[in-house]
Structure formats: structure tokens, C-alpha cells
Design an enzyme around this catalytic site. Structure first.
Site, PDB file in Angstrom:
ATOM      1  N   PHE A 117       6.901 -12.822  -2.771  1.00  0.00           N
ATOM      2  CA  PHE A 117       7.382 -13.036  -4.130  1.00  0.00           C
ATOM      3  C   PHE A 117       6.298 -13.715  -4.942  1.00  0.00           C
ATOM      4  O   PHE A 117       5.383 -14.331  -4.387  1.00  0.00           O
ATOM      5  CB  PHE A 117       8.666 -13.875  -4.123  1.00  0.00           C
ATOM      6  CG  PHE A 117       9.842 -13.153  -4.736  1.00  0.00           C
ATOM      7  CD1 PHE A 117      10.410 -12.074  -4.082  1.00  0.00           C
ATOM      8  CD2 PHE A 117      10.367 -13.528  -5.968  1.00  0.00           C
ATOM      9  CE1 PHE A 117      11.483 -11.386  -4.636  1.00  0.00           C
ATOM     10  CE2 PHE A 117      11.436 -12.852  -6.531  1.00  0.00           C
ATOM     11  CZ  PHE A 117      12.000 -11.781  -5.866  1.00  0.00           C
ATOM     12  N   GLN A 231      12.403 -19.110 -19.285  1.00  0.00           N
ATOM     13  CA  GLN A 231      11.600 -18.146 -18.525  1.00  0.00           C
ATOM     14  C   GLN A 231      11.849 -16.728 -19.008  1.00  0.00           C
ATOM     15  O   GLN A 231      12.992 -16.295 -19.124  1.00  0.00           O
ATOM     16  CB  GLN A 231      11.957 -18.225 -17.037  1.00  0.00           C
ATOM     17  CG  GLN A 231      11.197 -17.179 -16.226  1.00  0.00           C
ATOM     18  CD  GLN A 231      11.260 -17.456 -14.738  1.00  0.00           C
ATOM     19  OE1 GLN A 231      12.221 -17.095 -14.071  1.00  0.00           O
ATOM     20  NE2 GLN A 231      10.252 -18.126 -14.215  1.00  0.00           N
ATOM     21  N   HIS A 233      11.262 -13.024 -17.858  1.00  0.00           N
ATOM     22  CA  HIS A 233      10.960 -12.256 -16.650  1.00  0.00           C
ATOM     23  C   HIS A 233      10.156 -11.034 -17.057  1.00  0.00           C
ATOM     24  O   HIS A 233      10.486 -10.381 -18.043  1.00  0.00           O
ATOM     25  CB  HIS A 233      12.278 -11.840 -15.987  1.00  0.00           C
ATOM     26  CG  HIS A 233      12.123 -11.295 -14.603  1.00  0.00           C
ATOM     27  ND1 HIS A 233      11.537 -10.090 -14.357  1.00  0.00           N
ATOM     28  CD2 HIS A 233      12.474 -11.811 -13.396  1.00  0.00           C
ATOM     29  CE1 HIS A 233      11.539  -9.878 -13.038  1.00  0.00           C
ATOM     30  NE2 HIS A 233      12.097 -10.911 -12.445  1.00  0.00           N
ATOM     31  N   LEU A 243      17.749  -6.762 -15.676  1.00  0.00           N
ATOM     32  CA  LEU A 243      16.696  -7.180 -14.757  1.00  0.00           C
ATOM     33  C   LEU A 243      16.291  -6.089 -13.766  1.00  0.00           C
ATOM     34  O   LEU A 243      17.131  -5.489 -13.107  1.00  0.00           O
ATOM     35  CB  LEU A 243      17.201  -8.401 -13.967  1.00  0.00           C
ATOM     36  CG  LEU A 243      16.259  -8.918 -12.874  1.00  0.00           C
ATOM     37  CD1 LEU A 243      15.013  -9.517 -13.485  1.00  0.00           C
ATOM     38  CD2 LEU A 243      16.976  -9.935 -12.007  1.00  0.00           C
ATOM     39  N   GLU A 246      11.730  -8.782  -9.364  1.00  0.00           N
ATOM     40  CA  GLU A 246      10.346  -9.064  -8.993  1.00  0.00           C
ATOM     41  C   GLU A 246      10.024  -8.507  -7.601  1.00  0.00           C
ATOM     42  O   GLU A 246       8.872  -8.226  -7.283  1.00  0.00           O
ATOM     43  CB  GLU A 246      10.160 -10.585  -9.000  1.00  0.00           C
ATOM     44  CG  GLU A 246       8.764 -11.054  -8.709  1.00  0.00           C
ATOM     45  CD  GLU A 246       8.611 -12.545  -9.046  1.00  0.00           C
ATOM     46  OE1 GLU A 246       9.115 -12.986 -10.084  1.00  0.00           O
ATOM     47  OE2 GLU A 246       7.988 -13.256  -8.239  1.00  0.00           O
ATOM     48  N   ARG A 277       5.859 -15.678 -12.976  1.00  0.00           N
ATOM     49  CA  ARG A 277       6.460 -14.872 -14.035  1.00  0.00           C
ATOM     50  C   ARG A 277       5.908 -15.167 -15.421  1.00  0.00           C
ATOM     51  O   ARG A 277       5.724 -14.246 -16.227  1.00  0.00           O
ATOM     52  CB  ARG A 277       7.967 -15.097 -14.035  1.00  0.00           C
ATOM     53  CG  ARG A 277       8.617 -14.463 -12.837  1.00  0.00           C
ATOM     54  CD  ARG A 277      10.076 -14.827 -12.742  1.00  0.00           C
ATOM     55  NE  ARG A 277      10.663 -14.145 -11.595  1.00  0.00           N
ATOM     56  CZ  ARG A 277      11.890 -14.365 -11.147  1.00  0.00           C
ATOM     57  NH1 ARG A 277      12.653 -15.262 -11.756  1.00  0.00           N
ATOM     58  NH2 ARG A 277      12.355 -13.711 -10.100  1.00  0.00           N
ATOM     59  N   HIS A 345      15.203 -14.677 -19.146  1.00  0.00           N
ATOM     60  CA  HIS A 345      15.807 -14.580 -17.823  1.00  0.00           C
ATOM     61  C   HIS A 345      16.407 -15.874 -17.313  1.00  0.00           C
ATOM     62  O   HIS A 345      17.434 -15.871 -16.653  1.00  0.00           O
ATOM     63  CB  HIS A 345      14.730 -14.106 -16.838  1.00  0.00           C
ATOM     64  CG  HIS A 345      15.227 -13.908 -15.441  1.00  0.00           C
ATOM     65  ND1 HIS A 345      16.258 -13.033 -15.153  1.00  0.00           N
ATOM     66  CD2 HIS A 345      14.850 -14.452 -14.264  1.00  0.00           C
ATOM     67  CE1 HIS A 345      16.485 -13.062 -13.832  1.00  0.00           C
ATOM     68  NE2 HIS A 345      15.657 -13.921 -13.280  1.00  0.00           N
ATOM     69  N   ARG A 380       9.802 -21.581 -13.338  1.00  0.00           N
ATOM     70  CA  ARG A 380      10.390 -21.444 -12.010  1.00  0.00           C
ATOM     71  C   ARG A 380       9.746 -20.278 -11.271  1.00  0.00           C
ATOM     72  O   ARG A 380       9.495 -19.229 -11.854  1.00  0.00           O
ATOM     73  CB  ARG A 380      11.892 -21.168 -12.143  1.00  0.00           C
ATOM     74  CG  ARG A 380      12.551 -20.805 -10.853  1.00  0.00           C
ATOM     75  CD  ARG A 380      14.040 -20.683 -10.988  1.00  0.00           C
ATOM     76  NE  ARG A 380      14.502 -19.490 -11.687  1.00  0.00           N
ATOM     77  CZ  ARG A 380      14.562 -18.271 -11.144  1.00  0.00           C
ATOM     78  NH1 ARG A 380      14.166 -18.079  -9.888  1.00  0.00           N
ATOM     79  NH2 ARG A 380      15.008 -17.250 -11.841  1.00  0.00           N
TER      80      ARG A 380
END
Lengths: 569, 257, 133
Positions: A117, A231, A233, A243, A246, A277, A345, A380
Site C-alpha cells: 500500500f 485527504q 484520494h 472510490l 489504492e 495519497r 476521501h 493518512r
């Protein structure tokens, strides 16, 4: 009004709320605990998390690595003592949820599998295909059904906290189905209400993400923290920002501009598509602003290409991505690249808590996206949020239980008078609106447009000032709303108005926080102040409600062993 | 004139009606909205448009608008569908009729009462049951489970509780005490999980009078399932399993429970 | 049952349960086919009765049996048998399909299970044919 008494009330039935509920029901069976949620718990937005949940479970990994990745990802705004507690607990929590039935993907030998990730220096993201949030939420919900002593109020909306002399006494809540208001007394209240994504138009967030918990706490004098950190995304599906996980990059997907170039080479050569991100999102925006994006009826975008992974791998690891593309964009990622653009996001900020979920208001606790501990700081890392709801849901639950064991309940007459005050306010503000003229729907769509345009990925002093003024005008307009539904039963118009009020309150803090922070850090990117400025801004922002709008204060960041350094990938 | 589309929405308001006689249906009535046609709108987009711009009193449930939260199921021209992933262009230029999910009591407009469903979900004990109760507190290591073992229940773990299958099930419509497709599929999911030891506990509910044997195998539950859970197969397999275990317990001289 | 989700207030809002007309099954192809399958079980039972009747006749001796056979060749009886046969065939086909759905999983696809059903049926029919003649 009748008073329904409890020891602990958990507001919100998503991952954090249910985890807190189970923690209490399991270890403190004598406490009267209830989860109150405006939707059935399995509808909560945890259900939409896709990619995975980060935790150290493999021998080649360790807690310091996870902690450092998280802190660097946060652009050094995370509180490091909280992060250390988080990564330790996360390793246990992911096993706990496995033992409650979560179908984590497995290695051939039966051990839990992990995937890459963004921003992580090791493979440490546990996953259940790309429906991790769905499986995690349903495992928690179904496990919670085991406990007879965990009561639920499904489809109830909390309209206000009842606070007596600086101490929580309970909540005033609307039974949506009946349209009646009730006093729910409790010695401790845990807010697990999620973020405030709906203040943006292009967002991955569900309709229920309206910042209720932040607004509830804020109105009672508890500060909300770091709200300017939103955030975006990188991969929001055109047209409306749904979404695309990721994990699609974690499994090897590429990002291409219109010239067919993997543009991440330019921005994060060592991590490429798996940079954090905030960085990937800004890189996409840079490409679009430089005219290297593609154009279509829904605006400019870039391509996320999964074709080289092949149908078999997509079906095994990313089946939901394929489903979403087919159902919501009319294209199949096995044969075509996915059109994406950054989408709002996640809310890094939230109700200010310590690492045990405690807020400065006695008896009030918070956990999950709606809380700000802070372990995410300015940005994050992907897959840290599912771990967060487990870790801090459980921690807040235990802390609240210890508090509730020795706390005294608020006197019933006192609760009645507090509730009456709130009820009068509600009557005036939301129910007796015959003389109003403004439609809530119009205010909402104007707010969302304002936030997208003025408080988006890139921010500038001028735009932020305009944004704040626009929000103040919207607040004015809200004073003159008119509701049309006369019936009390399942009055979603009334709920919508109260949510709208919450969103305006929180959006104001987001915009003002962004205005005050004259630097760029993590998800907060100022075009007019492009660099991080530790000398002036290595601190959290706390917002307190006053009649004239938010009052901002500074709070130092806790640093244990990792000194801030330049953040490069 | 811009292109338009007609949506006929069946509405119910318990506070209305001249006689206050819902049994006569005098409060359950259709209302037609004519709205601009946008070819990329889902039915949910259209409802949100009506709610925000035309009639704020319309009640319906929705949340994620990405077909995973399970809130927005309705009868679309007589078939249970998730409205967030059903598009106007499938019907245009014809009109669309929306009703609340069939077989459930209506609370208001398109909102149905799920209390019975929630009770049934809980009645099948949908959690990992272990003979040793302390097992689930041990967080030192995971239970091992191979991908093949996971495969045996994974499909049934994909249920989002949207209750479209209950709306499609004539047996549930005629006998509301029938446990129903999703709850039985969930039983199957836990019974076939290698980590679970609760099959016996659940048999009492699933093999009971209102359990699997009430299913007449119409198969519409599987047809309408947006997540391809195939509750019908789960029910029929459970019938076979419970018949076989009844037979063996009978052979062993038991009462054949 | 003990549910944690009981509403704490005594008054419950009045819900409306839509009546289900007796013709509910006529609205959809799937339920029409389902009802035909349900009714086809009556014909399966009729067939079983016919078979029992033949067995009984056989046990009574050759004359009885031959008389029964002769009666069976009448026009009305032939039509009846054709109708019964059609329904029984329909019943069988639907169950073969359903058994595919029940047992077809993993390497054995639903289609394969249904196909096996047909193969066994045809093989058994041929076997009986040879056994008799």
C-alpha cells in the site's frame, strides 16, 4: 420526556462504534451500553472501505517501521506516542477480528496474506479482496449480535449532547421512525460518527458522512482538531468520485497521462504510484493543470491502467473495482484504462482526543474518522484507517467503561431541563419553519461547490477568504430554511436539516483552519505557501466554538523518537 | 423542450388518509413526477433531485451510492433492484414505477420496516461459535484457513443485507415467519467456515418448521441478488445436509432430530 | 425473541402491509413456471397411482392385467397419458436443472451436474428397455 438510562452510549454504528461496543459488552457485562446509529449499523460507511487494513503481522516487519511510515506519511504532524500505541495494538486487533470471522485473504499455507500500500515500506496491508471494509464491518456487526447486553437504537439521530456543569449527562435523540425526541441518559458518550466528506461535491463518501460528531462536540465546547487536513484520494471514478481502491496500484496498476507517460516518475521516482495519497493526488492535478490530462464530459482526468494485470488477477484481488467500473462508469478495467481524478476521501481532523479516546469534556470520548488522536497528522496512509477504527474503538470503549464505572449519573430533573432547552432550540430552528424561504438542498449544493472550488486540493489566501465568506452567507441563509414535510414519521427532511447545520459548522472550521495555516503540509497544500514551515506550524490547530465563529488555538505535537525531516519518496 | 422522464412513486403516510384505514389502501397511493431526463442518472440520483428540488417530504433510504451499503433497494417496475446502480437510460423513454420493497410493511413512502429481518438475522447466530469459549480472546495467532477452505463459504459471505431477496421471495410474502433467503445464506456462510463449530446450534433454527423447508425453490432470490450470493443454492444445500444428518441420527437410534 | 433493537417507546407507528392477491403468481414468468412445476407434482402422483394400479392388476393375474392394458389403449386414456407424461417430463427437467444449482460447485459446474442427471436418466431408460425386451 421520558428518560432512558444507560451507563455508556456509543453514537455511530460503524467500525469504531461497534468495536467500542463489543469491547465494553465483553469486558464490562454489567454496564448498560447502547449503540445509537442514524442508519442500520451495516449501512455505515466503513462498509465502503476497499483496499485493506495495515498491521505488523509478518516476521520481516516491525512496529518501528510501521510507526515511522505513518509519521512520515503524516508529514510529522502525528503525535508519536499515539502512533506507537496504535501500531502495537493494530497487530492484536487484526488477529482479534480474524477470530471473529473476518475472511482475510490467505497464503496457500493458511496464514493471513498482506499486500503493498502507498507510503508503506513493507507489505503489511491485510485485505479481504477489495471489500475489506465490507467484510470487517459485517464481521463486527454480526459478532456484536452475540451480546444481549449491547442494546441498539437503529435509525435514531442524536440531536444534541446534554452537558451538565462540564460533564456529560446523556444525549437528546430523535427516533427517526416515530419522529419523537427522547432523553438518553448516560455517564459516558463515545462519538464514533465518521468524517465530514459530504461538504465536498466530488467525494468518495456516503450521504451519511456529515460530521455530526464533530459538530456535537464543538457545540458543547469540546475542541475539534486539525480540520484543515482533508485527504484527497488519487483515484475517484468519474463522474461522481466513487472510490477506486489504492490496492489497484498496490497490486501493480499504473497511472498514465494523455501522452501515455507514467508521470509519477517525475514526482516520486522511488515509490512511483505507491507514494502517499496527498503526493499522488497533487501529481495528478499538476498533470491536469499542465494540460496533460484527458478531457471528457465530466472534466479532466488521467488513466489508471490495470489491463496488464490480466482478468484472473483482477477477479481475484480487485473484483469490486471491476464491479464499480462496470456499474458506475460503463467500462471494464480488464479491457480499458479507468478514468480517474482525485476525490475528497478522508477527514484527518476530528474531535480532539488523547490516545485513549478521551476528550477534554468529562465523560465524552471519540474514536474513528470522527476523532483526531492524532495518528494521521497532515496525511493518512492508505489502510491505516481500518486499523485505526479497531484500535481506537477498543481503546475508547475501555477508557469510557472505566470512567462510567465510577461516575455518577446526571440527575433526571437536570436532564429534563437541559433537554427542554435543546428542544425549544430545535423547534425554533428546524421545525417551525413556516416563514422560511430557503431550501436545504440549495444550501447544501452551494456549500459543496464552495468547498470544491475554494478549499480543494490546492488552496490560496484569496480563495479561502472567499470560501469563508461564502460559508458565513450560507449560515445566514440557513437561519431562514423552510421544511415541507408535515408528518413526523421517518422525516428525512428534518434529519437532513440537522445534518446540514452540522456540515456548515464543521465546514467553517475546515476553511478557517486552512486560511490560518500558512504553510503546505500533508493534505493541506497552499499554492501561496508551498513549503512546510516547522518553525511556525509544527502544531495542531484546535477550534472552539464562539458566537462569532471558530476561535483557533495551537497545540504542540508530541515527538518521541523521530525528528521531523524532509519528506521525499 | 428538454427531454423528460416520468417517475411514478407509490407513497404512504401513516398520518394521512380520510378514513385512516390503511387496510383499504386509502393512504397508499401513486404520485407521478416528471423530471428532466439525464442519461447518466441512476434512479437514486433522480430521487435525490426530487427530494431537493421538487418535494422535500419524500422519504427513502440511501447512503453509499456505490452498491455496497444495501440501503436503497426498491421495486423498480415490479422487480427488486438497488436504485443507486439502476439507471434511467434502461427505461427511458418509458416511465418508471417505484414501490417500496414488496413483502415488507411500509413505514413511510419508500421506507419499509426491517425489524423482522433484523430479528431473523440475529436468530441464526451469525458469529463464530467455538466449543472453547476462550478461543476468540486469544490474539497471539490467527486460525489457519487455506484459500480452498475460504472458497467454500466466501460467496455466501458477500451478502449486503439489502433484502431484495425477501422482496422477491413469494414464500416470505405469504408466510412472513419464513426465515428467508439472506438469513439462511448467512447460516450457510458460518456453517461452512472452517473456523466455526456452531452447526449444531444453528440447526435448531434452520431445520425448524419456518426454516429451509418453507422454501418452495422458486429461485427468484438468486435472480435478484446484486452480489451473486445465490441464497437459493445455500437453502437447497442446507436441506440436503439437514436431511442427511437427520437420516444418520435416525439410523443411530436417535429421535432423528 | 430477545432482540436488542426493541424500540423503547410503547407507541409504534402504523405500518401498512400490502395485500397479496391470489393471482400474485401471474405477474412474472418465473412464478408462472414455478406454479406449473408445483401443479406438475399432482401429475407425478397420478402416474404413481397408475403404476400402483398396474402392479395390483398384475398381482391379480394375467387376465386382469391384459384387460387393464386394453382399456389403456382407448383414446381418452392415451390423451390422459400424454398430458400426464408432459407434466412429469416438465417436472423432471426442472428438478434436473435445480439439482445442478444445488450440487454444482467447484470443479463440477451446475451444467455438468444437470448433464449427469440426463445421462443417468437415458442410461437407466435404455437399461430398462433391454431388460424388458
Amino acid at each position: 420526556m421520558d428518560v432512558l438510562s444507560h451507563d455508556i452510549l456509543i453514537v455511530g454504528g460503524g467500525g469504531a462504534g461497534l468495536r467500542a461496543g463489543i469491547a465494553i459488552a465483553h469486558a464490562y457485562p454489567s454496564l448498560k451500553t447502547a449503540v445509537i446509529s442514524k442508519v442500520y449499523p451495516m449501512r455505515s460507511h466503513t462498509v465502503a472501505a476497499e483496499g485493506g487494513c495495515a498491521a505488523v503481522i509478518k516476521d520481516n516487519d516491525n512496529h518501528d517501521l510501521h510507526a515511522f511510515d505513518t509519521i512520515k506519511g503524516s508529514d510529522f504532524l502525528a503525535d508519536q506516542d499515539a502512533v506507537e500505541a496504535f501500531v502495537r495494538d493494530a497487530s492484536k486487533e487484526v488477529i482479534q477480528i480474524e477470530r471473529w470471522g473476518c475472511p482475510w485473504n490467505r497464503e496457500e499455507d493458511g496464514h493471513i496474506a498482506v499486500r503493498w500500500f502507498g507510503g508503506m515500506s513493507q507489505k503489511r496491508t491485510l485485505h479481504a479482496a477489495d471489500k475489506t471494509g465490507f467484510h470487517l464491518l459485517h464481521a463486527l456487526f454480526q459478532t456484536s449480535l452475540k451480546y444481549d447486553n449491547l442494546k441498539r437504537y437503529d435509525e435514531w439521530f442524536v440531536a444534541g449532547l446534554l452537558v451538565d456543569d462540564g460533564k456529560i449527562g446523556g444525549v437528546l435523540a430523535l427516533n427517526i421512525r416515530q419522529g419523537t425526541f427522547h432523553i438518553l441518559a448516560a455517564k459516558a458518550v463515545i462519538l464514533c460518527t465518521g468524517g465530514v466528506g459530504r461538504i465536498y461535491a466530488f467525494t468518495s463518501n456516503a450521504g451519511i458522512k456529515t460530521g455530526d460528531g464533530a459538530a456535537l462536540a464543538y457545540r458543547e465546547g469540546a475542541p475539534i482538531k486539525d480540520m484543515e487536513f482533508i485527504q484527497f484520494h488519487p483515484s475517484g471514478l468519474l463522474k461522481n468520485g466513487i472510490l477506486i481502491t489504492e490496492a489497484s496500484r498496490g497490486e501493480g496498476g499504473y497511472l498514465f497521462n494523455k501522452d501515455g507517460k507514467r508521470f509519477m516518475e517525475q514526482y516520486a521516482p522511488s515509490k512511483m504510484e505507491l507514494a502517499p495519497r496527498d503526493i499522488v493526488s497533487r501529481s495528478i492535478m499538476e498533470e491536469i493543470l499542465a494540460g496533460r490530462g484527458l478531457d471528457g464530459p465530466y472534466g479532466s482526468y488521467v488513466h489508471l491502467d490495470l489491463r496488464h494485470l490480466g482478468e484472473a488477477k483482477i477477479m481475484e484481488k480487485l473484483p469490486m473495482v471491476r464491479e464499480l467500473c462496470i456499474d458506475f462508469a460503463g467500462m471494464d478495467p480488464v479491457y480499458e484504462p479507468i478514468p480517474i481524478r482525485p476525490t475528497m476521501h478522508y477527514t484527518m481532523g476530528g474531535v480532539h482526543t488523547d490516545k485513549d479516546g478521551k476528550t477534554p469534556l468529562a465523560g465524552l470520548y471519540a474514536a474513528g474518522e470522527g476523532a483526531c488522536v492524532s495518528i494521521h497528522g497532515g496525511n493518512r496512509l492508505g489502510s491505516n484507517s481500518l486499523a485505526e477504527i479497531l484500535v481506537f474503538g477498543a481503546r475508547a470503549g475501555r477508557t469510557a467503561a472505566e470512567y462510567a464505572r465510577q461516575a455518577k449519573p446526571c440527575a433526571s430533573e437536570r436532564l429534563q431541563s437541559l433537554a427542554k432547552e435543546k428542544m425549544d432550540f430545535i423547534q425554533r430552528r428546524y421545525i417551525r419553519t413556516e416563514n422560511g424561504t430557503e431550501r436545504v438542498g440549495a444550501i447544501l449544493s452551494d456549500l459543496r461547490k464552495t468547498m470544491d472550488e475554494k478549499v480543494g486540493i490546492y488552496r490560496r489566501e484569496e480563495g479561502l477568504r472567499e470560501g469563508i465568506e461564502a460559508i458565513q452567507r450560507l449560515k445566514e441563509r440557513f437561519n431562514r430554511i423552510r421544511l415541507t414535510q408535515q408528518s413526523q414519521v421517518f422525516n428525512t427532511e428534518l434529519v437532513g436539516a440537522m445534518e446540514m447545520d452540522n456540515m456548515l459548522e464543521v465546514a467553517h472550521v475546515v476553511a478557517l483552519g486552512a486560511f490560518n495555516r500558512k504553510e503546505s503540509r500533508g493534505g493541506h497544500a497552499r499554492k501561496d505557501y508551498p513549503n512546510r514551515d516547522d518553525a511556525q506550524f509544527l502544531h495542531h490547530s484546535l477550534a472552539y466554538q464562539t458566537p462569532d465563529g471558530p476561535r483557533m488555538e495551537k497545540l504542540p505535537v508530541t515527538i518521541t523518537k523521530w525528528q521531523p525531516e524532509e519528506r521525499k519518496y | 423542450m428538454a427531454d423528460q422522464i416520468k417517475l411514478t412513486i407509490w407513497r404512504y403516510n401513516p398520518d394521512n388518509g380520510p378514513d385512516n384505514r390503511p387496510d383499504k389502501g386509502d393512504e397508499y397511493r401513486p404520485q407521478t413526477f416528471t423530471i428532466p431526463y439525464q442519461k447518466d442518472w441512476s434512479i437514486l440520483d433522480a430521487l435525490n433531485h426530487i427530494k431537493a428540488e421538487v418535494d422535500g417530504s419524500l422519504s427513502y433510504r440511501w447512503s453509499c451510492r456505490m452498491a455496497i451499503c444495501g440501503s436503497c433497494g426498491m421495486m423498480v417496475n415490479g422487480t427488486p433492484r438497488l436504485t443507486c446502480s439502476t439507471y434511467l437510460n434502461e427505461f427511458h423513454p418509458n416511465e418508471i414505477t417505484l414501490e417500496p420493497l414488496a413483502n415488507f410493511p411500509i413505514i413511510k413512502d419508500l421506507v419499509v420496516d426491517l425489524t423482522d429481518f433484523m430479528d431473523k438475522l440475529r436468530s441464526v447466530k451469525p458469529w463464530i461459535i467455538r466449543e472453547n469459549k476462550k478461543d476468540d480472546e486469544d490474539t497471539s495467532s490467527e486460525y489457519l484457513q487455506t484459500p480452498a477452505q475460504m472458497e467454500s463459504y466466501y460467496q455466501q459471505s458477500l451478502c449486503i443485507n439489502c433484502t431484495l431477496c425477501y422482496a422477491a421471495c413469494p414464500a416470505y410474502g405469504l408466510h412472513s415467519d419464513f426465515l428467508g433467503p439472506a438469513a439462511i445464506a448467512l447460516t450457510y456462510r458460518y456453517n461452512n467456515d472452517s473456523r466455526d463449530q456452531g452447526r449444531e446450534d444453528r440447526r435448531k433454527v434452520v431445520a425448524a418448521e419456518n426454516g429451509v423447508w418453507k422454501c418452495p425453490v422458486v429461485g427468484d432470490c438468486t435472480e435478484v441478488c446484486p452480489k451473486h450470493v445465490d441464497p437459493s443454492a445455500a437453502i437447497q444445500r442446507t436441506k440436503v445436509n439437514s436431511a442427511v444428518s437427520w437420516f444418520f441420527s435416525f439410523l443411530k437410534g436417535g429421535k432423528g432430530e | 425473541m430477545n432482540t436488542p433493537n426493541t424500540s423503547p417507546s410503547p407507541e409504534v407507528t402504523r405500518t401498512y402491509r400490502r395485500p397479496i392477491p391470489n393471482t400474485w403468481w401471474l405477474k412474472q414468468r418465473s412464478t408462472i413456471l414455478f406454479m406449473i412445476r408445483e401443479w406438475s407434482s399432482v401429475f407425478v402422483a397420478l402416474y404413481a397411482i397408475c403404476l400402483l394400479g398396474q402392479l395390483w392388476a398384475l398381482s391379480e393375474g394375467a387376465d386382469r392385467y391384459n384387460a387393464l392394458l386394453a382399456r389403456s389403449l382407448s383414446g381418452g386414456s392415451l390423451v390422459l397419458h400424454l398430458v400426464i407424461g408432459a407434466f412429469v417430463l416438465y417436472h423432471m427437467v426442472t428438478w434436473f436443472k435445480i439439482s445442478g444449482r444445488i450440487f454444482g460447485s467447484g470443479p463440477l459446474s451446475p451444467g455438468a451436474v444437470t448433464a449427469i442427471n440426463y445421462v443417468v436418466w437415458i442410461a437407466a431408460s435404455i437399461g430398462i428397455f433391454y431388460w424388458i425386451f
